[in-house]
Design a protein around this motif. Structure first.
Motif, PDB file in Angstrom:
ATOM      1  N   ALA A 105       0.827  -1.211   0.000  1.00 28.22           N
ATOM      2  CA  ALA A 105       0.000   0.000   0.000  1.00 28.22           C
ATOM      3  C   ALA A 105       0.862   1.262   0.000  1.00 28.22           C
ATOM      4  CB  ALA A 105      -0.925  -0.002   1.216  1.00 28.22           C
ATOM      5  N   HIS A 106       1.869   1.294   0.852  1.00 26.38           N
ATOM      6  CA  HIS A 106       2.793   2.423   0.943  1.00 26.38           C
ATOM      7  C   HIS A 106       4.195   1.868   1.137  1.00 26.38           C
ATOM      8  CE1 HIS A 106      -1.098   3.883   2.611  1.00 26.38           C
ATOM      9  NE2 HIS A 106      -0.893   4.823   1.706  1.00 26.38           N
ATOM     10  N   LEU A 107       5.168   2.546   0.551  1.00 28.65           N
ATOM     11  CA  LEU A 107       6.548   2.055   0.546  1.00 28.65           C
ATOM     12  C   LEU A 107       7.470   3.106   1.149  1.00 28.65           C
ATOM     13  CD1 LEU A 107       8.503  -0.209  -0.500  1.00 28.65           C
ATOM     14  CD2 LEU A 107       8.650   1.106  -2.631  1.00 28.65           C
ATOM     15  N   ILE A 108       8.308   2.677   2.102  1.00 24.97           N
ATOM     16  CA  ILE A 108       9.293   3.566   2.717  1.00 24.97           C
ATOM     17  C   ILE A 108      10.665   2.920   2.556  1.00 24.97           C
ATOM     18  CG2 ILE A 108      10.039   4.728   4.819  1.00 24.97           C
ATOM     19  CD1 ILE A 108       7.118   4.319   5.816  1.00 24.97           C
ATOM     20  N   ALA A 244      19.097   4.255  13.726  1.00 22.02           N
ATOM     21  CA  ALA A 244      19.788   4.060  14.997  1.00 22.02           C
ATOM     22  C   ALA A 244      20.352   5.373  15.535  1.00 22.02           C
ATOM     23  CB  ALA A 244      20.917   3.040  14.835  1.00 22.02           C
ATOM     24  N   GLU A 245      20.784   6.245  14.627  1.00 22.81           N
ATOM     25  CA  GLU A 245      21.399   7.505  15.041  1.00 22.81           C
ATOM     26  C   GLU A 245      20.369   8.540  15.463  1.00 22.81           C
ATOM     27  OE1 GLU A 245      23.840   8.664  11.736  1.00 22.81           O
ATOM     28  OE2 GLU A 245      24.732   6.674  11.600  1.00 22.81           O
ATOM     29  N   LYS A 246      19.221   8.573  14.786  1.00 26.26           N
ATOM     30  CA  LYS A 246      18.163   9.547  15.078  1.00 26.26           C
ATOM     31  C   LYS A 246      16.802   8.836  15.118  1.00 26.26           C
ATOM     32  CE  LYS A 246      20.706  13.322  15.107  1.00 26.26           C
ATOM     33  NZ  LYS A 246      20.743  14.275  16.260  1.00 26.26           N
ATOM     34  N   PRO A 247      16.615   7.945  16.083  1.00 26.06           N
ATOM     35  CA  PRO A 247      15.398   7.126  16.082  1.00 26.06           C
ATOM     36  C   PRO A 247      14.113   7.917  16.221  1.00 26.06           C
ATOM     37  CG  PRO A 247      16.624   6.829  18.117  1.00 26.06           C
ATOM     38  CD  PRO A 247      17.510   7.593  17.198  1.00 26.06           C
ATOM     39  N   ARG A 248      14.090   8.946  17.079  1.00 21.60           N
ATOM     40  CA  ARG A 248      12.843   9.692  17.269  1.00 21.60           C
ATOM     41  C   ARG A 248      12.476  10.450  15.995  1.00 21.60           C
ATOM     42  NH1 ARG A 248      13.714   7.150  21.402  1.00 21.60           N
ATOM     43  NH2 ARG A 248      12.881   5.663  19.902  1.00 21.60           N
ATOM     44  N   GLU A 249      13.470  11.062  15.346  1.00 16.69           N
ATOM     45  CA  GLU A 249      13.201  11.770  14.098  1.00 16.69           C
ATOM     46  C   GLU A 249      12.766  10.791  13.004  1.00 16.69           C
ATOM     47  OE1 GLU A 249      16.316  14.184  16.344  1.00 16.69           O
ATOM     48  OE2 GLU A 249      15.805  12.077  16.034  1.00 16.69           O
ATOM     49  N   PHE A 250      13.408   9.631  12.969  1.00 14.24           N
ATOM     50  CA  PHE A 250      13.052   8.609  11.984  1.00 14.24           C
ATOM     51  C   PHE A 250      11.606   8.169  12.182  1.00 14.24           C
ATOM     52  CE2 PHE A 250      12.773   4.236  10.493  1.00 14.24           C
ATOM     53  CZ  PHE A 250      13.396   4.301   9.254  1.00 14.24           C
ATOM     54  N   GLU A 251      11.247   7.841  13.417  1.00 12.47           N
ATOM     55  CA  GLU A 251       9.873   7.406  13.700  1.00 12.47           C
ATOM     56  C   GLU A 251       8.863   8.474  13.307  1.00 12.47           C
ATOM     57  OE1 GLU A 251      10.157   6.856  17.848  1.00 12.47           O
ATOM     58  OE2 GLU A 251      11.599   5.211  17.669  1.00 12.47           O
ATOM     59  N   ALA A 252       9.171   9.720  13.624  1.00 19.33           N
ATOM     60  CA  ALA A 252       8.238  10.811  13.328  1.00 19.33           C
ATOM     61  C   ALA A 252       8.027  10.953  11.825  1.00 19.33           C
ATOM     62  CB  ALA A 252       8.755  12.119  13.922  1.00 19.33           C
ATOM     63  N   ASP A 253       9.100  10.849  11.049  1.00 18.43           N
ATOM     64  CA  ASP A 253       8.980  10.976   9.597  1.00 18.43           C
ATOM     65  C   ASP A 253       8.184   9.817   9.005  1.00 18.43           C
ATOM     66  OD1 ASP A 253      10.351  13.353   9.544  1.00 18.43           O
ATOM     67  OD2 ASP A 253      12.271  12.461   9.009  1.00 18.43           O
ATOM     68  N   ALA A 255       5.909   7.908  10.594  1.00 16.42           N
ATOM     69  CA  ALA A 255       4.506   8.035  11.008  1.00 16.42           C
ATOM     70  C   ALA A 255       3.803   9.140  10.236  1.00 16.42           C
ATOM     71  CB  ALA A 255       4.437   8.302  12.511  1.00 16.42           C
ATOM     72  N   ARG A 256       4.481  10.256  10.021  1.00 13.91           N
ATOM     73  CA  ARG A 256       3.875  11.378   9.284  1.00 13.91           C
ATOM     74  C   ARG A 256       3.542  10.952   7.855  1.00 13.91           C
ATOM     75  NH1 ARG A 256       7.944  14.499   9.270  1.00 13.91           N
ATOM     76  NH2 ARG A 256       7.627  15.159  11.428  1.00 13.91           N
ATOM     77  N   PHE A 257       4.454  10.257   7.218  1.00 17.44           N
ATOM     78  CA  PHE A 257       4.216   9.804   5.841  1.00 17.44           C
ATOM     79  C   PHE A 257       3.040   8.824   5.784  1.00 17.44           C
ATOM     80  CE2 PHE A 257       5.014   6.423   2.693  1.00 17.44           C
ATOM     81  CZ  PHE A 257       4.833   7.160   1.538  1.00 17.44           C
ATOM     82  N   LEU A 258       3.027   7.850   6.661  1.00 18.15           N
ATOM     83  CA  LEU A 258       1.953   6.848   6.632  1.00 18.15           C
ATOM     84  C   LEU A 258       0.606   7.484   6.942  1.00 18.15           C
ATOM     85  CD1 LEU A 258       3.668   3.811   8.382  1.00 18.15           C
ATOM     86  CD2 LEU A 258       3.209   4.116   5.935  1.00 18.15           C
ATOM     87  N   ASN A 259       0.583   8.407   7.879  1.00 17.83           N
ATOM     88  CA  ASN A 259      -0.688   9.044   8.238  1.00 17.83           C
ATOM     89  C   ASN A 259      -1.185   9.988   7.146  1.00 17.83           C
ATOM     90  OD1 ASN A 259      -0.716   7.694  10.694  1.00 17.83           O
ATOM     91  ND2 ASN A 259       0.315   9.358  11.793  1.00 17.83           N
ATOM     92  N   SER A 260      -0.262  10.684   6.477  1.00 17.41           N
ATOM     93  CA  SER A 260      -0.668  11.621   5.427  1.00 17.41           C
ATOM     94  C   SER A 260      -1.038  10.894   4.155  1.00 17.41           C
ATOM     95  CB  SER A 260       0.456  12.605   5.142  1.00 17.41           C
ATOM     96  OG  SER A 260       1.592  11.948   4.587  1.00 17.41           O
ATOM     97  N   ALA A 261      -0.465   9.703   3.955  1.00 18.50           N
ATOM     98  CA  ALA A 261      -0.712   8.981   2.711  1.00 18.50           C
ATOM     99  C   ALA A 261      -2.015   8.189   2.757  1.00 18.50           C
ATOM    100  CB  ALA A 261       0.450   8.023   2.413  1.00 18.50           C
ATOM    101  N   ASN A 262      -2.548   7.983   3.949  1.00 16.76           N
ATOM    102  CA  ASN A 262      -3.786   7.192   4.066  1.00 16.76           C
ATOM    103  C   ASN A 262      -4.987   7.970   3.528  1.00 16.76           C
ATOM    104  OD1 ASN A 262      -2.858   4.783   5.173  1.00 16.76           O
ATOM    105  ND2 ASN A 262      -2.706   5.685   7.222  1.00 16.76           N
TER     106      ASN A 262
END
Length: 262
Positions: A105-108, A244-253, A255-262
Motif C-alpha cells: 500500500a505504501h513504501l518507505i 539508529a542515530e536519530k530514532p525519534r526523528e526517523f519514527e516521526a517521519d 509516522a507522518r508519511f503513513l498518516n498523510s498517505a492514508n
C-alpha cells in the motif's frame, strides 16, 4: 517463512500492518524500540531476513528471493501491507513493490537507491573477520568485543555485529549464514536488471541520512523512473544508520508519511 516479531497496536489492532525489512547484518531485534513506538498507531511486523537472525538459511540471497519472502509474510497477514526497508531490506522492498505491487500500500525506503554500489570490500572484510574469529571459547560479550576488535576497529560496528553472536544455549555461534552472504555479495550490492522498466505507482518515501551518500540528488530522476510518486526527505546529522542515530526523528517521519498517505 521468515522469522517475524509482531507488535500489536492497542489503539488500532485491525489496521493494515507495517512490515519492517532490516538491512545487511540487521535483524528484527535491532528494530525493537522503533517497532514498539510505531505500533501505537498500527500493527508492526519486524523481520529477520533470510540468512539472518532466526530465519532460515539458503544459498539463494537474491532480491527476487527476498521479495518473495516478504510477500509470504504479507499474504499471511491480510494480503496488503505498508513496507519499510533499510539498505538491503530496502532493495528487497523495492523489488517486491515493482513485481507484486498489489501487496504494497505504501513504501518507505531508508537510505538506499535502486543502484549498483561498489563498497563490497568493506562488507566482505567484516564477513571474513567474523569467519576468522575463534568464538569456541567465548563466554562474555566483552571478550568477544576484544577479539573482534583485532580486525574490526570501529566500536559501533562491533557492537552492531555482536548483537548477532549467541553465547548461551550451546556452543557460541553467529546468527548469520556468513558463507552465503559472502558468496552473494555482488548481488546484494547490485540491482536486478530484470527490474528495469518496471514501476510502482503507490505512495513512496525515500528517507535518507543527510550525512550519507547512498541516495544522492543526481539519483532522484532514476528513482522517479521506478517510483513516480517518490518523495525525498533527509534527517539532519544522520548517516546510513539513520534509524539508529536519530530514532525519534526517523519514527516521526515514518509516522507522518503513513498518516498523510492514508
Amino acid at each position: 517463512m521468515l522469522n517475524t516479531t509482531p507488535y500489536t497496536s492497542d489503539s488500532n489492532p485491525g489496521a493494515r500492518p507495517l512490515i519492517i525489512a532490516p538491512g545487511l547484518f540487521g535483524s528484527a531485534r535491532n528494530w525493537n524500540a522503533i517497532a514498539k513506538r510505531l505500533s501505537a498507531d498500527r500493527p508492526v511486523i519486524a523481520l529477520d531476513m533470510r540468512n539472518h537472525g532466526d530465519s532460515f538459511w539458503d544459498d539463494d540471497h537474491s532480491y527476487q528471493a527476498m521479495a518473495g519472502d516478504i510477500a509470504e509474510v504479507i499474504e499471511a497477514n491480510g494480503g496488503v501491507a505498508d513496507v519499510l526497508g533499510h539498505s538491503m531490506g530496502g532493495k528487497a522492498a523495492m523489488t517486491l513493490a515493482l513485481t507484486q505491487p498489489q501487496l504494497v500500500a505504501h513504501l518507505i525506503i531508508a537510505d538506499i537507491a535502486p543502484e549498483n554500489y561498489d563498497h563490497g570490500d568493506n562488507h566482505s572484510a567484516l564477513i571474513e573477520a567474523m569467519q576468522g574469529m575463534d568464538i569456541s571459547d567465548l563466554t562474555s560479550r566483552s571478550a568477544a568485543d576484544e577479539r573482534l576488535g583485532e580486525q574490526v576497529f570501529d566500536p559501533g560496528t562491533r557492537a552492531f555485529l555482536l548483537q548477532s553472536l549467541v553465547l548461551r544455549d550451546g556452543p557460541p555461534r553467529w546468527k548469520f549464514n556468513l558463507a552465503a552472504l559472502k558468496a552473494n555479495m555482488d548481488d546484494i550490492l547490485g540491482w536486478p536488471e530484470a527490474l528495469e522498466g518496471k514501476q510502482y505507482d503507490g505512495p513512496t518515501l525515500f528517507l535518507s541520512g543527510a550525512d550519507s551518500h547512498y541516495v544522492r540528488p543526481e539519483m532522484h530522476d532514476r528513482i522517479r523512473g521506478f517510483f513516480p510518486q517518490a518523495r525525498f526527505e533527509e534527517i539532519d546529522n544522520a548517516g546510513h544508520w539513520l534509524h539508529a542515530e536519530k530514532p525519534r526523528e526517523f519514527e516521526a517521519d515514518v509516522a507522518r508519511f503513513l498518516n498523510s498517505a492514508n
